[in-house]
Design a protein around this motif. Sequence first.
Motif, short mmCIF file in Angstrom:
data_model
loop_
_atom_site.label_atom_id
_atom_site.label_comp_id
_atom_site.label_asym_id
_atom_site.label_seq_id
_atom_site.Cartn_x
_atom_site.Cartn_y
_atom_site.Cartn_z
N UNK A 312 0.87 -1.14 -0.02
CA UNK A 312 -0.06 -0.02 0.02
C UNK A 312 0.87 1.16 -0.03
N UNK A 313 0.76 2.20 -1.10
CA UNK A 313 1.54 3.30 -0.98
C UNK A 313 0.98 4.41 -0.15
N UNK A 314 1.79 5.17 0.38
CA UNK A 314 1.40 6.68 0.98
C UNK A 314 2.53 7.60 0.76
N UNK A 315 1.90 8.89 0.76
CA UNK A 315 2.66 9.99 0.40
C UNK A 315 2.59 10.93 1.68
N UNK A 316 3.58 11.68 2.01
CA UNK A 316 3.51 12.70 3.02
C UNK A 316 4.09 13.73 2.48
N UNK A 317 3.34 15.03 2.52
CA UNK A 317 3.94 16.36 1.95
C UNK A 317 4.66 17.03 3.26
N UNK A 318 6.06 17.38 2.88
CA UNK A 318 6.81 17.86 4.10
C UNK A 318 6.74 19.48 3.88
N UNK A 319 6.67 19.93 2.73
CA UNK A 319 6.38 21.55 2.58
C UNK A 319 5.65 21.51 0.97
N UNK A 320 5.22 22.72 1.00
CA UNK A 320 4.27 22.80 -0.31
C UNK A 320 3.16 22.06 -0.54
N UNK A 321 2.68 21.54 -1.96
CA UNK A 321 1.85 20.57 -2.05
C UNK A 321 2.17 19.77 -3.27
N UNK A 322 1.27 18.82 -3.33
CA UNK A 322 1.33 17.57 -4.57
C UNK A 322 -0.09 17.50 -5.09
N UNK A 323 0.00 16.81 -6.15
CA UNK A 323 -1.44 16.72 -6.69
C UNK A 323 -1.53 15.23 -7.06
N UNK A 324 -2.28 14.57 -6.74
CA UNK A 324 -2.79 13.18 -6.95
C UNK A 324 -3.57 13.14 -8.40
N UNK A 325 -3.20 12.40 -9.23
CA UNK A 325 -3.73 12.52 -10.64
C UNK A 325 -4.30 11.08 -10.98
N UNK A 326 -5.30 11.16 -11.97
CA UNK A 326 -6.08 9.83 -12.28
C UNK A 326 -5.49 9.32 -13.47
#
Length: 643
Positions: A312-326
Amino acid sequence: MNESHNSNSDPNRQPGDDDAISPAEVYRLINGLLDDQLQPHEAERLCAALKSSEQYREIYLELIDVHAGLAWQRHWPIPVESILATSGLNQRAAEDAFANQQIEPASTLRSASSSGWSSSEWLLGNRRRVAAIATIAVAACIAFAVVSVSSPKPSGSVDGLAMSDDSAMSGSESPANPDAGTKTADRFRAGSLAKSVVTPAAFHQPGVARIGSSIDAAWNRSATPDSGNVLGSGWLQLDSGLVRLDFFSGVRMTVQGPARLELRSEWEVFLDSGSVRCEVSEMGKGFRVQARGMDVVDLGTEFGMRVGPSGDPEVHVISGKVALIDEAGNPKLEIVERQAMQMSDGQLHSTPYSESGFTSVGEVTQRSNRVRERNFLEWKRHADEISQDPTTVIHYTLQDQDRDDLQVTNEAAQATSATDALIIGCDLTDGRWPGKKAIRFQGGGDRLLLAVDQPQESMTIMMWLQVNDHNQELMGLLMGEEPDRRLNANAKWMGGLRQAELEAYRSAQIKLTRWGLWQSGALHLGQFRRPADDPIRDWEHYDTEPNQTLVPSRRWNHIAVTYDGPSQEISQFVNGEEVASWDTEYGDSLRLGHLAIGNLSVDQTEINMGVTREFFGAIDEVVISSRAYSADEIQACFTVGKP
């Protein structure tokens, strides 16, 4: 060492062949092939002749070399389609065969299997692709009948299969024309055709990232990447340790082992397992990291991603931002600083944010520097031990070298100033550690000059080197020079000096030793000897298999060669591992004499032909010992000296 051809009273006929074809006809057929005038029945006859006769295969290789060299210089066309038609191959199939190393081009057969330093070798590197297509057609006809490869282990001339070195002896003590008197059987070395060529793509594959630094990195692959190495697209598996990757898009990524990931481009990575942390510059916005069920695109940020044992993948944003895309590439969710999301059972949900397990770029750099400092101190201790060893003849550590120095001091405890190396044209560059120096060779006659006059029963030569360019077929690493070439025979004032050196040279059992590097990354050792009871034998050759580790890169590599006279053994090593060994027919003592590191002088004929033996790169630490180091000792030298 040489093997003679079978012959009978008619030199134009081959024994045992009722439908004999003469050399004159073979010449005509090959020229017809190259002139695009060969008829189908003539092509069949040529293929049959090449299958049946080693002499005719040698003639073929000679003509291919000459034609390819002239074609390269004068831009002649080569009739590719007609040549391929004679073997039933189309051009795409021929190119595929060449790229996959199923068929070896003529220049490959010559250069990879010979050990010569001949005046004609300068053409081979440039015309490789020119000669390759013309060669593939007949190579397809003869398959690998040219040489029967019985063992993958490189064999020396003790098996009777070698080519003359810089030159062959022709009735005098001075090496002369390398091709004079060389038998056909001597032009090939057993085992040399098995994957003997590294294709240009292996030297210049498109890069996506460079390894910036590493800490105790253990890779699950045969060729271990190291700091400074350029990485192309493909899979990486880090079993343990930490690595910083610098992507050419402007992204720095730390990888913590165990981890498995695919570098798809300088903008895209697929994470299969493990954890990574990305620091993205303004130029790197849009960098993409994928995992099963999760697709993350950076929007100018620092973030970590992890795929644990469950997958199972996970993402942690330390600074700024990210986008999850389809799947269509459209943003479906933005995650901002100090937020984390996990994909589980096909569903996306929040998970507690944590930086734990995501090592920062700065921390990797700091820890890497501390490790390098520790390794440097350990190397200095080990280098002192080598210098104090009474068998150490030469030890150039370059530790205290200044840019204004005109020579390199021999640090061996038993050494005199006479064994210091003179610097000719070279300059200093960065060595294996910050503040450590190395000698840089950039052509133009760059070299170090030294002399080792005392004969030795055994020998070890070691050095660290960084190869910057392979612009010629052969490069000189440590090259012995015979008196007739080194001293001006016409200068009367050199008479006494020349005579004394000639006497020492003639009395030595092994008169010359030359250590070099093939363009393919294969190491070459040539030893010149002329036994009093054998007027034929001269050069003995020991070539390793090609090694992609020794192609141009920023990586420091450790190479070594040992000669054990009493045990009659020769071995060569790359990065602590024995890559080839041979049993010799003799246990003679050797005289190194006058040596050049990184080069060797050429005469006017060789200059006119464009021959050089220049090394392009850097050398850091050189050791010459009067004993043969054990495999464990060489492994220790590599381990302690590795930056």
